[in-house]
Design a protein around this motif. Structure first.
Motif, mmCIF file in Angstrom:
data_model
loop_
_atom_site.group_PDB
_atom_site.id
_atom_site.type_symbol
_atom_site.label_atom_id
_atom_site.label_comp_id
_atom_site.label_asym_id
_atom_site.label_seq_id
_atom_site.Cartn_x
_atom_site.Cartn_y
_atom_site.Cartn_z
ATOM 1 N N LEU A 1 1.096 12.382 -9.256
ATOM 2 C CA LEU A 1 0.169 11.311 -9.603
ATOM 3 C C LEU A 1 -0.041 11.282 -11.102
ATOM 4 O O LEU A 1 -0.096 12.328 -11.757
ATOM 5 C CB LEU A 1 -1.182 11.521 -8.904
ATOM 6 C CG LEU A 1 -1.173 11.483 -7.379
ATOM 7 C CD1 LEU A 1 -2.520 11.943 -6.843
ATOM 8 C CD2 LEU A 1 -0.873 10.071 -6.897
ATOM 9 N N ASP A 2 -0.186 10.102 -11.633
ATOM 10 C CA ASP A 2 -0.516 9.965 -13.051
ATOM 11 C C ASP A 2 -1.924 10.517 -13.255
ATOM 12 O O ASP A 2 -2.843 10.165 -12.512
ATOM 13 C CB ASP A 2 -0.480 8.481 -13.436
ATOM 14 C CG ASP A 2 -0.631 8.279 -14.937
ATOM 15 O OD1 ASP A 2 -1.473 8.958 -15.543
ATOM 16 O OD2 ASP A 2 0.091 7.427 -15.498
ATOM 17 N N PRO A 3 -2.116 11.403 -14.247
ATOM 18 C CA PRO A 3 -3.455 11.951 -14.486
ATOM 19 C C PRO A 3 -4.512 10.873 -14.700
ATOM 20 O O PRO A 3 -5.698 11.119 -14.484
ATOM 21 C CB PRO A 3 -3.264 12.792 -15.751
ATOM 22 C CG PRO A 3 -1.828 13.185 -15.720
ATOM 23 C CD PRO A 3 -1.115 11.999 -15.131
ATOM 24 N N SER B 1 -11.165 6.216 -7.895
ATOM 25 C CA SER B 1 -11.709 5.238 -6.946
ATOM 26 C C SER B 1 -10.755 5.033 -5.768
ATOM 27 O O SER B 1 -11.157 4.542 -4.718
ATOM 28 C CB SER B 1 -11.978 3.902 -7.642
ATOM 29 O OG SER B 1 -10.788 3.368 -8.180
ATOM 30 N N ASP B 2 -9.472 5.413 -5.960
ATOM 31 C CA ASP B 2 -8.521 5.396 -4.844
ATOM 32 C C ASP B 2 -9.001 6.427 -3.827
ATOM 33 O O ASP B 2 -9.171 7.600 -4.168
ATOM 34 C CB ASP B 2 -7.131 5.758 -5.364
ATOM 35 C CG ASP B 2 -6.078 5.743 -4.263
ATOM 36 O OD1 ASP B 2 -6.288 6.427 -3.233
ATOM 37 O OD2 ASP B 2 -5.050 5.075 -4.446
ATOM 38 N N PRO B 3 -9.246 6.043 -2.573
ATOM 39 C CA PRO B 3 -9.824 6.975 -1.597
ATOM 40 C C PRO B 3 -8.989 8.236 -1.389
ATOM 41 O O PRO B 3 -9.546 9.322 -1.180
ATOM 42 C CB PRO B 3 -9.930 6.141 -0.313
ATOM 43 C CG PRO B 3 -9.030 4.963 -0.526
ATOM 44 C CD PRO B 3 -9.032 4.714 -1.992
ATOM 45 N N HIS B 4 -7.653 8.120 -1.439
ATOM 46 C CA HIS B 4 -6.806 9.295 -1.254
ATOM 47 C C HIS B 4 -6.973 10.262 -2.434
ATOM 48 O O HIS B 4 -7.071 11.475 -2.249
ATOM 49 C CB HIS B 4 -5.335 8.876 -1.119
ATOM 50 C CG HIS B 4 -5.074 7.984 0.038
ATOM 51 N ND1 HIS B 4 -5.190 8.411 1.343
ATOM 52 C CD2 HIS B 4 -4.714 6.669 0.092
ATOM 53 C CE1 HIS B 4 -4.904 7.420 2.153
ATOM 54 N NE2 HIS B 4 -4.610 6.346 1.421
ATOM 55 N N VAL B 5 -7.009 9.708 -3.648
ATOM 56 C CA VAL B 5 -7.194 10.539 -4.838
ATOM 57 C C VAL B 5 -8.584 11.161 -4.824
ATOM 58 O O VAL B 5 -8.755 12.341 -5.159
ATOM 59 C CB VAL B 5 -6.974 9.704 -6.124
ATOM 60 C CG1 VAL B 5 -7.280 10.545 -7.360
ATOM 61 C CG2 VAL B 5 -5.548 9.183 -6.176
#
Length: 205
Positions: free
Chosen positions: A70-72, A77-81
């Motif tokens: 993943l880009d740092p 706000s992305d639920p998976h992140v």
């Protein structure tokens, strides 16, 4: 660790600063000509400790994202992140008592020493190094709690607020200072739990 224990840990770091570090700094010959400098040094250590561990925490969480491709800069706000970062933070929280914080401790000491180059004796002051370690450890645990607890960074008040400030009276000062509510300087920052002050700032009047 429950929140009351975190507050107690923060209070214990202040007790160390008052009982051990301020006397150790006062005993350093170069600092005897600038008696108020020791308060600024102690205050700087705890503020820098919070900055250092929060920076370390954010870097470690970004490393977790990078390891998974993943880009740092990917928004939490992305639920998976968000779930990933929440899980990683919980893992860091469970190891908060022994997570290596040498990098943060060195950052604190290096910043103090580089700012006060005219006082090289600070680099070898054992009590100061011990305070940096204790402050970083407490700040690390506080910053990993959910929600995080933070120090109050509003150092502009000029009048004491009994809900947020307590007066520090060094030995040898007369009672006239105690009657003043005007804040001359901060010795230790307040600890905030949301909008509530859970450990009052220590100030000189």
């Amino acid at each position: 660790m429950i929140r009351s224990k975190l507050v107690s840990q923060y209070a214990a770091v202040w007790a160390r600063a008052a009982d051990e570090v301020l006397p150790a700094l006062a005993a350093l010959e170069p600092l005897r000509h600038t008696p108020h400098l020791k308060y600024k040094i102690v205050f700087s250590v705890v503020v820098l400790a919070f900055r250092a561990v929060i920076s370390l925490r954010d870097r470690r969480l970004n490393e977790v994202k990078s390891l998974l491709g993943l880009d740092p800069e990917t928004s939490s706000s992305d639920p998976h992140v968000a779930r990933l970062l929440s899980a990683a933070t919980r893992v860091l929280h469970t190891t908060a008592h022994n997570f290596p914080l040498g990098e943060a401790e060195r950052t604190v000491i290096n910043q103090v020493v580089s700012t006060l180059r005219e006082y090289p004796c600070l680099a070898s002051c054992g009590a100061l190094h011990a305070l940096a370690a204790a402050a970083c450890r407490a700040a690390w645990a506080l910053s990993l709690h959910s929600p995080p607890m933070r120090i109050d960074t509003d150092f502009t008040p000029v009048v004491m607020n009994p809900e947020k400030h307590v007066r520090f009276s060094p030995e040898g000062r007369d009672g006239r200072d105690r009657r003043s509510d005007l804040i001359k300087s901060f010795v230790w920052p307040a600890l905030m739990d949301g909008g509530r002050c859970v450990f009052r700032a220590v100030v000189l009047t």
